[in-house]
Design an enzyme around this catalytic site. Structure first.
Site, PDB file in Angstrom:
ATOM      1  N   GLU A  91       1.381  -2.760  -2.762  1.00  0.00           N
ATOM      2  CA  GLU A  91       2.799  -3.097  -2.586  1.00  0.00           C
ATOM      3  C   GLU A  91       3.440  -2.317  -1.449  1.00  0.00           C
ATOM      4  O   GLU A  91       4.653  -2.215  -1.368  1.00  0.00           O
ATOM      5  CB  GLU A  91       3.566  -2.835  -3.890  1.00  0.00           C
TER       6      GLU A  91
ATOM      7  N   ASN B  76       3.148  -7.106 -12.113  1.00  0.00           N
ATOM      8  CA  ASN B  76       1.813  -7.650 -12.380  1.00  0.00           C
ATOM      9  C   ASN B  76       1.493  -7.645 -13.872  1.00  0.00           C
ATOM     10  O   ASN B  76       0.937  -8.606 -14.405  1.00  0.00           O
ATOM     11  CB  ASN B  76       0.758  -6.835 -11.621  1.00  0.00           C
TER      12      ASN B  76
END
Length: 337
Positions: free
Chosen positions: A241, A206
């Site tokens: 995640e 990210n």
């Protein structure tokens, strides 16, 4: 006999798929004196992934009963090919199939969720269904299918389409405290396993590539999860995640192989822009303990994998047996008085 509208109101009050199924079968059963109804679950089994079906709920002496078996171990399961009319209907993505003979009239109504039929309602009567019966049954079925779609949507993660954390909490909590232990000298029997899967260094993805690419990684990992596990297994996204897999009716060897296949498949895949990523997996048996304890064991195995190199699969019971991981005292084993 209850009025039809009252039945429909009661049917749509349920927030559980099985209770909804029982309710709709009860409603349809009232439409004929000699009618029989079943809900057939479709699933894949065996190495070839052959489509099977088994009665999950059915009418008996005017009541609806449900199976106590898991799909893969149900002795009443048959291949879809043994009902050729229904097999042809499923292959063509059709709305219904029929078998009409002098002895009986059978109507099959597959429940389509997206492009998959996971359930099919079966209505059987000694004589041909009347126009009125068919209209009522079709109307009830359409309400049922639409409501099933709404329930399914509420149970899924918006990004990946996997089952969500709320659904996991509800489904796994129903199991209650599990205390059955395999006998020490008995041959290994298939068991259920709980695995926690975590993307390694996902924050760096990210930070380096942005959240759009991070979301794409999550979607593609979810696709790898779907492709590596069977239809009877359950896959959840816990948020961020982290994913959870409930692996049904497998030996330890099969569970290890399934987790390793997943790990290798993710490591081998080249993600657009990002390149290669890896996942770490921790898993534990679900034979004993409350749901929170079982999840905690899988989490401990995951943390061990993270702390010892990542991109690896760790089995909680094996880590404890080898002394690599200390077994935590769980609340079910503590005597307060």
């Amino acid at each position: 006999m209850k009025p039809l509208l009252q039945n429909l109101a009661e049917m749509t009050a349920h927030r559980d798929h099985l209770r909804l199924e029982v309710s709709v079968l009860s409603t349809i059963l009232q439409q004929g004196r000699n009618m029989q109804v079943r809900a057939l679950e479709l699933f894949n089994a065996g190495r070839d992934g052959e489509t099977m079906l088994r009665p999950r709920s059915w009418s008996h002496d005017g009541q609806i009963v449900t199976s106590t078996f898991e799909a893969v171990s149900d002795p009443h399961a048959i291949t879809l090919a043994q009902l050729p009319e229904l097999a042809e209907c499923i292959a063509a993505s059709a709305r219904s199939a029929e078998r009409v003979s002098a002895e009986q009239h059978v109507l099959w109504l597959p429940v389509w969720l997206g492009e998959r039929a996971q359930t099919c309602l079966e209505v059987t009567q000694p004589r041909r269904l009347s126009r009125h019966q068919r209209d009522v049954i079709t109307a009830v079925f359409l309400v049922y299918q639409n409501y099933q779609s709404l329930l399914d949507y509420s149970e899924r993660d918006a990004l990946t389409g996997l089952l969500n954390r709320k659904t996991f909490d509800e489904q796994f909590a129903r199991r209650g405290n599990i205390s059955a232990q395999p006998l020490p000298d008995a041959p290994e029997q298939p068991r259920d396993w709980l695995a926690v899967v975590d993307i390694d260094h996902f924050k760096l993805v990210n930070d380096r590539f942005g959240h759009l690419y991070g979301d794409e990684v999550l979607i593609l990992v979810a696709n790898r999860l779907r492709s590596q596990f069977r239809s009877q297994d359950r896959i959840f996204r816990f948020g961020g995640e982290e994913f959870v897999v409930l692996l049904r009716s497998s030996t330890l060897e099969q569970a290890c192989s399934a987790m390793e296949r997943l790990r290798a498949a993710v490591a081998a895949h080249e993600f657009p822009q990002v390149g290669h990523i890896t996942v770490s997996v921790g898993f534990a048996a679900t034979d004993s303990g409350a749901p929170v304890e079982i999840l905690g064991r899988a989490d401990q195995a995951l943390y061990y994998a993270k702390e010892h190199g990542r991109n690896r699969v760790c089995h909680y019971e094996e880590l404890v047996a080898s002394g690599a991981l200390a077994r935590k005292v769980e609340h079910s084993e503590v005597e307060l008085f």
